[in-house]
Write an enzyme that holds these catalytic residues in place. Structure first.
Site, PDB file in Angstrom:
ATOM      1  N   ASP A  18      -0.118   2.069   8.459  1.00 33.94           N
ATOM      2  CA  ASP A  18      -0.647   1.339   9.621  1.00 33.94           C
ATOM      3  C   ASP A  18       0.264   1.317  10.850  1.00 33.94           C
ATOM      4  OD1 ASP A  18      -2.846   0.734   8.110  1.00 33.94           O
ATOM      5  OD2 ASP A  18      -2.237  -1.319   7.655  1.00 33.94           O
ATOM      6  N   ARG A  78      -6.272  -2.676   9.031  1.00 36.31           N
ATOM      7  CA  ARG A  78      -6.915  -3.983   8.907  1.00 36.31           C
ATOM      8  C   ARG A  78      -6.604  -4.855  10.123  1.00 36.31           C
ATOM      9  NH1 ARG A  78      -6.733  -5.628   2.997  1.00 36.31           N
ATOM     10  NH2 ARG A  78      -4.521  -5.334   3.296  1.00 36.31           N
ATOM     11  N   ARG A  87       1.029  -4.989  -5.198  1.00 38.26           N
ATOM     12  CA  ARG A  87       1.230  -6.178  -4.362  1.00 38.26           C
ATOM     13  C   ARG A  87       1.405  -7.328  -5.341  1.00 38.26           C
ATOM     14  NH1 ARG A  87      -2.873  -3.402  -0.978  1.00 38.26           N
ATOM     15  NH2 ARG A  87      -1.834  -2.906   0.973  1.00 38.26           N
ATOM     16  N   ASP A 112       5.355  -5.080   6.077  1.00 36.82           N
ATOM     17  CA  ASP A 112       6.020  -6.347   6.403  1.00 36.82           C
ATOM     18  C   ASP A 112       5.861  -7.397   5.305  1.00 36.82           C
ATOM     19  OD1 ASP A 112       3.386  -6.639   7.038  1.00 36.82           O
ATOM     20  OD2 ASP A 112       3.716  -7.421   9.064  1.00 36.82           O
ATOM     21  N   GLY A 114       0.832  -1.210   0.000  1.00 34.76           N
ATOM     22  CA  GLY A 114       0.000   0.000   0.000  1.00 34.76           C
ATOM     23  C   GLY A 114       0.860   1.250   0.000  1.00 34.76           C
ATOM     24  N   ASP A 116       2.355  -0.863  11.593  1.00 31.46           N
ATOM     25  CA  ASP A 116       2.217  -2.203  12.170  1.00 31.46           C
ATOM     26  C   ASP A 116       3.398  -3.125  11.866  1.00 31.46           C
ATOM     27  OD1 ASP A 116       1.758  -2.466   9.475  1.00 31.46           O
ATOM     28  OD2 ASP A 116      -0.021  -3.713   9.666  1.00 31.46           O
ATOM     29  N   THR A 134       4.328   2.252   5.577  1.00 33.77           N
ATOM     30  CA  THR A 134       2.906   1.870   5.602  1.00 33.77           C
ATOM     31  C   THR A 134       2.193   2.799   6.573  1.00 33.77           C
ATOM     32  OG1 THR A 134       1.295   0.262   6.408  1.00 33.77           O
ATOM     33  CG2 THR A 134       3.525  -0.024   7.218  1.00 33.77           C
TER      34      THR A 134
HETATM   35  O1  F6P Z   1      -1.715  -1.459   4.808  1.00 30.13           O
HETATM   36  C1  F6P Z   1      -2.209  -0.212   4.508  1.00 30.13           C
HETATM   37  C2  F6P Z   1      -3.682  -0.265   4.224  1.00 30.13           C
HETATM   38  O2  F6P Z   1      -4.137   1.024   3.897  1.00 30.13           O
HETATM   39  C3  F6P Z   1      -4.550  -0.875   5.315  1.00 30.13           C
HETATM   40  O3  F6P Z   1      -4.848   0.025   6.366  1.00 30.13           O
HETATM   41  C4  F6P Z   1      -5.760  -1.295   4.546  1.00 30.13           C
HETATM   42  O4  F6P Z   1      -6.428  -2.333   5.196  1.00 30.13           O
HETATM   43  C5  F6P Z   1      -5.167  -1.765   3.251  1.00 30.13           C
HETATM   44  O5  F6P Z   1      -3.923  -1.097   3.100  1.00 30.13           O
HETATM   45  C6  F6P Z   1      -6.027  -1.489   2.044  1.00 30.13           C
HETATM   46  O6  F6P Z   1      -5.417  -2.025   0.924  1.00 30.13           O
HETATM   47  P1  F6P Z   1      -5.824  -1.721  -0.581  1.00 30.13           P
HETATM   48  O7  F6P Z   1      -5.221  -0.420  -0.979  1.00 30.13           O
HETATM   49  O8  F6P Z   1      -5.263  -2.847  -1.350  1.00 30.13           O
HETATM   50  O9  F6P Z   1      -7.326  -1.636  -0.628  1.00 30.13           O
END
Ligand code: F6P
Length: 323
Positions: free
Chosen positions: A130, A174, A75, A106, A14, A132, A128
């Protein structure tokens, strides 16, 4: 170990505000250190496909203030396969890339670890929203995302105040409640729900709202981390059980964009500079981490094994301050 002359840089997973500042730092510090620097587009997918271009000092002009990533991100499912890892390592060889700096979360670190096991040296930079990643106290983009979410919350609170409503706000995260908890504290919410802690609708949501009303409150906010979900259902239950008109807002990807804060720009610049410094010192397969407010580097496998957990004391503090 082969002498490193050319480094690649990619962003993966992300996107996060501040990734551009990290790319800029890797490119400029890399060139300053005598490396040839290659930009790899679309994360690991671009490495596999050979979407690789040489960067110069001007390739990263006018990007430090911009959200997103000029290199794009993705990804990659292919990098999770043995064949994909081999293709990526081979492609790095074709372009003469001796080491790759990966900016990501990660999942991206796990990809980097796989590349390193096949002989392609890597350095990870945490990126990121998050926050996390277990091994580091900070990940690029977190501060900006929290401020974006808080700005939205402040605005929603204005209208909730005027209409004497309850508002349920879903923020990103998430698996982690870092954004939710901090936004709830900073925004003065009545209730916060995070994935790390189970909740009971009556005890943890309805009761504090009714008690707040009994103490004279006229509007209420509930901050919910994405991983908890069910905001529509929660909002409907609040309205049904309390009689307070309730609206919900899902902030979504709004939180991933925008101008990075000072903190993100400076932290990304420092982490990018540190990544190059670590390579220059001959250390490979490391990740850059913030620990006790200092930047350090750790072995990537050890770093991936580290866990961090939300400070539950902050939830207790939140509850007291929400009275
Ligand atoms: O990991 C970052 C994040 O924004 C999370 O908070 C969220 O759950 C996820 O990515 C959303 O991913 P995508 O952009 O693939 O919808």
């Amino acid at each position: 170990m082969k002498k490193i002359k050319t480094i690649g840089v990619l962003t993966s997973g992300g996107d996060a505000p501040g990734m551009n500042a990290a790319i800029r730092a890797v490119v400029r510090a890399g060139i300053d250190a005598g490396y040839k620097v290659m930009g790899i587009k679309r994360g690991y997918a671009g490495l596999i496909n050979g979407e690789i271009l040489e960067m110069n000092l001007r390739s990263v002009s006018d990007i430090i203030h911009r959200g997103g990533t000029i290199l794009k991100t993705a990804r990659s499912a292919e990098l999770k396969t043995e064949a994909g890892i081999k293709k990526a390592v081979d492609m790095a060889g074709i372009f003469g890339i001796d080491a790759v700096v990966v900016v990501g979360g990660d999942g991206s670190y796990r990809g980097a670890l796989d590349l390193s096991k096949q002989g392609l040296p890597v350095i990870g930079i945490p990126g990121t929203i998050d926050n996390d990643i277990g091994c580091t106290e900070y990940t690029i983009g977190y501060d900006t995302a929290m401020n974006t979410a808080l700005d939205a919350m402040d605005k929603i609170k204005d209208t909730a105040y005027s209409h004497e409503r309850c508002t349920v706000l879903e923020v990103m995260g998430r698996n982690a409640g870092y954004i939710a908890l901090n936004v709830a504290i900073a925004g003065g919410a009545e209730v916060v729900l995070i994935p790390e802690k189970t909740y009971d609708l009556d005890k943890d949501i309805i009761k504090p709202i009714i008690e707040g009303r009994n103490r004279g409150k006229t509007d209420y906010s509930v901050v919910v981390a994405e991983g908890v979900g069910k905001v529509i259902e929660i909002a409907a239950k609040i309205e049904e059980k309390t009689g307070i008109e309730t609206r919900y807002t899902i902030l979504g990807h709004l939180q991933r964009g925008g101008c990075p804060t000072v903190y993100d720009r400076v932290m990304a610049s420092r982490m990018g500079g540190k990544a190059v410094e670590v390579l220059k010192q001959g250390r490979i397969n490391r990740v850059i981490c913030l620990k006790n407010n200092s930047l350090i580097d750790l072995d990537i496998s050890e770093a991936l094994a580290e866990k961090k957990s939300i400070d539950m004391g902050q939830i207790d503090l939140f509850r007291i301050l929400a009275l």
